[in-house]
Design a protein around this motif. Sequence first.
Motif, mmCIF file in Angstrom:
data_model
loop_
_atom_site.group_PDB
_atom_site.id
_atom_site.type_symbol
_atom_site.label_atom_id
_atom_site.label_comp_id
_atom_site.label_asym_id
_atom_site.label_seq_id
_atom_site.Cartn_x
_atom_site.Cartn_y
_atom_site.Cartn_z
ATOM 1 N N GLY A 50 6.353 -11.765 -6.947
ATOM 2 C CA GLY A 50 7.475 -11.884 -6.313
ATOM 3 C C GLY A 50 7.975 -10.673 -6.492
ATOM 4 N N LYS A 51 7.581 -9.738 -6.469
ATOM 5 C CA LYS A 51 8.341 -8.045 -7.177
ATOM 6 C C LYS A 51 8.822 -7.943 -5.076
ATOM 7 C CE LYS A 51 7.663 -7.935 -11.206
ATOM 8 N NZ LYS A 51 8.575 -8.464 -11.984
ATOM 9 N N LYS A 52 10.080 -6.988 -5.411
ATOM 10 C CA LYS A 52 10.485 -6.086 -4.706
ATOM 11 C C LYS A 52 10.851 -4.897 -4.168
ATOM 12 C CE LYS A 52 13.004 -9.497 -2.135
ATOM 13 N NZ LYS A 52 13.462 -11.050 -2.842
ATOM 14 N N ASN A 65 3.830 -5.510 -6.410
ATOM 15 C CA ASN A 65 2.642 -6.926 -6.323
ATOM 16 C C ASN A 65 2.259 -6.252 -6.078
ATOM 17 O OD1 ASN A 65 4.944 -9.061 -6.141
ATOM 18 N ND2 ASN A 65 5.075 -8.455 -3.956
ATOM 19 N N SER A 105 6.571 -3.371 -2.446
ATOM 20 C CA SER A 105 6.932 -3.353 -3.471
ATOM 21 C C SER A 105 6.583 -2.037 -4.528
ATOM 22 C CB SER A 105 6.663 -5.064 -3.774
ATOM 23 O OG SER A 105 5.245 -4.688 -3.711
#
Length: 266
Positions: A50-52, A65, A105
Motif C-alpha cells: 500500500g505504499k507509494k 512495499n 515505492s
Amino acid sequence: MSRVLLNARNHVVRKYNPFTHRGVDVLKEENKVADVIAHSKGVVSEIVIGKKQNLKAKKVEKYGNFVKVRHDNGYFTLYAHLSDVCVHVGQSVSQGDVLGRMGNSGKTKQTCLHFEVRNRKDKKRNPVKYLDQDFLIKEDSKYLHYRGFICGENCWQDLVKEEEQYIGVFGYKLGGIFIETNIEDLQFRVYKNRKWSPFVSVNQEALLQEKEGIQGFQIKSNVKLLYRVHVLDSGWTDWFFSTLFYENVLEQENFIDGIQICVRKE
Ligand SMILES: [Zn+2]
C-alpha cells in the motif's frame, strides 16, 4: 542468472556501501522491469503493502512495499520498492517463487529492486555476491582471529589467523587481547590483581587492553572452542573448553605470556 529476478540477469544500478547503502539496487538487463523471486527456500516473515513513491521517507518507510523472507540457515533476504506483493506472511516459498513485482515505492528515484541480506541477528550483510549465487556454506564456518598486546614492547601484535599459532611473546607479559570472530556469542575476560574483568562481548568491543600483565584468561561460548595459556617461566596449561567455563577458572599466581585458541581442533 539472477537469483532475485525472474528469468533475467542482474543489472546493478546502485552499489552496496557499508555506511550509506546497505543493500544493492538492481534492474533486469537493459534497465527493464522484472518480477522479483525468492532467493532461496524459506518462509515469508514480513510484508508491507500500500505504499507509494516517497522521496522524503525515513527509516523503514524508505523500503516502500517490501517482502522479507527467513531462510533455513537463519538468514533473511529483503526485497524493497515493490509495486505489487503476491505472498503473505507465514507463506513457505521455494527458490524462484515470485514474491512481487519491481516498482518505485518508498524512497527511490527510479524503478528498481533494493535487495538486502541479513544474518541471523538481522544485521545487514553485503548482498552483492548473493545476487547470482546460493548462500555460501562458508558463512557458517567459524573463524577466530586474535592478537595480543605485549606489555614489555607496548604494542599490539599482528593478527594471528592460523590455528597452530598463538599470541604473545614468551618472556613478555601479555597485557591485552583483541578477538574478531563470527562466533557471535563468544565472550572473554581476564584476571588481574585478584579480580576478573567484566566479560567482553565480541559484538560490542572485542578488545581488552590492560596496562599490566594478565594472570588469567577465560572464554565462554556455546561453540566448543579449545584454549590454553602459556604461563611466564612455566609453560602451557592443559586445554580448556569454552563450553565448560565455570569449571575452567584459571587464576594464576604468575603472569601469562601466551594464549592459544582453536576453533576446529577436537
Ligand atoms: Zn537501495
